[in-house]
Design a protein around this motif. Structure first.
Motif, PDB file in Angstrom:
ATOM      1  N   SER A  54      -2.398 -10.313  -3.457  1.00 49.07           N
ATOM      2  CA  SER A  54      -1.976 -10.758  -2.127  1.00 49.07           C
ATOM      3  C   SER A  54      -0.606 -11.417  -2.167  1.00 49.07           C
ATOM      4  N   GLN A  76      -1.357  -0.902  -2.159  1.00 50.48           N
ATOM      5  CA  GLN A  76      -1.956  -1.915  -3.023  1.00 50.48           C
ATOM      6  C   GLN A  76      -2.877  -1.271  -4.049  1.00 50.48           C
ATOM      7  N   LYS A 109       3.160  -6.812   8.360  1.00 52.41           N
ATOM      8  CA  LYS A 109       1.947  -6.415   7.648  1.00 52.41           C
ATOM      9  C   LYS A 109       1.586  -4.944   7.875  1.00 52.41           C
TER      10      LYS A 109
END
Length: 321
Positions: A54, A76, A109
């Motif tokens: 994160s 990710q 984001k």
């Protein structure tokens, strides 16, 4: 105003996928990569190795925003290697994220892809060809990608990997290891061996090359002299977070990943490569060791000789933005 790049744009840009693992030098590599106008950055993927995912994702998004690169998707990684990095090292992106310039930086984001890292790599390779893969962390994401879709390996021009130690000692100091391996190769030694055996053109930038580029006070002083440039200022702050290793009794911080990233731009003999047959050990006591194996090894282009001054001058020039 968005930061502007410096170089003249060639007629055809080099397509690049950047896979990193979130350390200070990985984030500096992303900054350096974004100053290169001859690069078409297709995607950034993050391996949860020398970072907590994160924190490293947040750092990545903020740096991309600094360069007005909202078009670059971020994947990710969800895969983990056999040998975890020390927790203190993994916390470095958290420190970077609370520096003033990073705290004040907005980010989007929505750039985080719904695809996993290896799926995003394969999506890019499906849509493009002649792609360079720059890796400054372990190779787990890339190996997972071509194991899922091996036919896409033909889309890869080359793989530039910061990993390994051939004729010099490694930097792994663990109770069950003989100190022959470098950390990126050690984190997932099985994946490292699979990468070497993949048939891809690999340019290995290991400790044999990076040992000549320690981060020292003289270099930071030169960078501080150009602190009026936002990226020079931020780079100096990032490297300052490593000051407890400059020097250290056991550990010194080097420009590992920044040197690997420079390979994309410095192609006039500043970094010299030699083809070597290498293999990778996958078990104790030398897991992750990248060793010469003339009989059963794989042809790997290894960086040995580096024009230190040319590299440092290039970094200083690029960060004047």
């Amino acid at each position: 105003m968005p930061l502007q790049n410096q170089q003249n744009t060639p007629l055809e840009k080099q397509k690049v996928i950047f896979d990193h693992d979130g350390g200070v030098d990985d984030l500096l590599s992303l900054m350096l990569l974004l100053t290169m106008d001859h690069i078409d950055l297709l995607a950034v993927t993050v391996t949860p190795a020398d970072c907590y995912l994160s924190d490293a994702t947040l750092s990545t998004l903020k740096i991309l925003s600094m360069f007005n690169r909202s078009d670059v998707p971020v994947g990710q990684g969800q895969l983990h290697g056999e040998n975890a990095f020390p927790a203190d090292w993994r916390a470095q992106p958290k420190i970077c994220n609370v520096l003033p310039d990073m705290l004040a930086q907005s980010y989007d984001k929505k750039q985080i892809s719904d695809l996993s890292a290896e799926e995003l790599i394969n999506k890019c390779l499906t849509e493009q060809q002649n792609v360079s893969v720059l890796m400054t962390g372990p190779c787990t994401n890339l190996v997972a990608a071509f194991e899922k879709q091996p036919e896409l390996k033909s889309k890869i021009k080359d793989v530039i990997w910061m990993g390994g130690a051939v004729d010099v000692p490694g930097n792994v100091a663990m109770y069950n290891h003989d100190k022959s391996a470098e950390w990126n190769a050690y984190w997932d030694p099985v994946a490292s061996q699979k990468l070497f055996a993949s048939g891809l053109k690999i340019k290995l930038i290991g400790l044999d090359a990076t040992n000549c580029l320690p981060v020292n006070i003289d270099f930071l002083g030169q960078l501080a002299e150009q602190k009026n440039y936002p990226i020079s200022s931020l780079a100096c702050q990032f490297w300052a977070t490593t000051i407890n290793t400059i020097p250290s009794y056991e550990f010194t911080y080097f420009m590992w990943d920044v040197l690997a990233t420079s390979v994309l731009a410095l192609q006039n003999g500043e970094i010299e490569f030699e083809s070597v047959k290498l293999n990778v050990a996958t078990s104790e006591p030398n897991a992750g060791q990248t060793y010469r194996d003339p009989e059963q090894g794989f042809d790997i282009d290894v960086a040995f000789n580096v024009d230190k001054d040319a590299v440092l001058n290039y970094i200083l020039k690029q960060f004047r933005c």
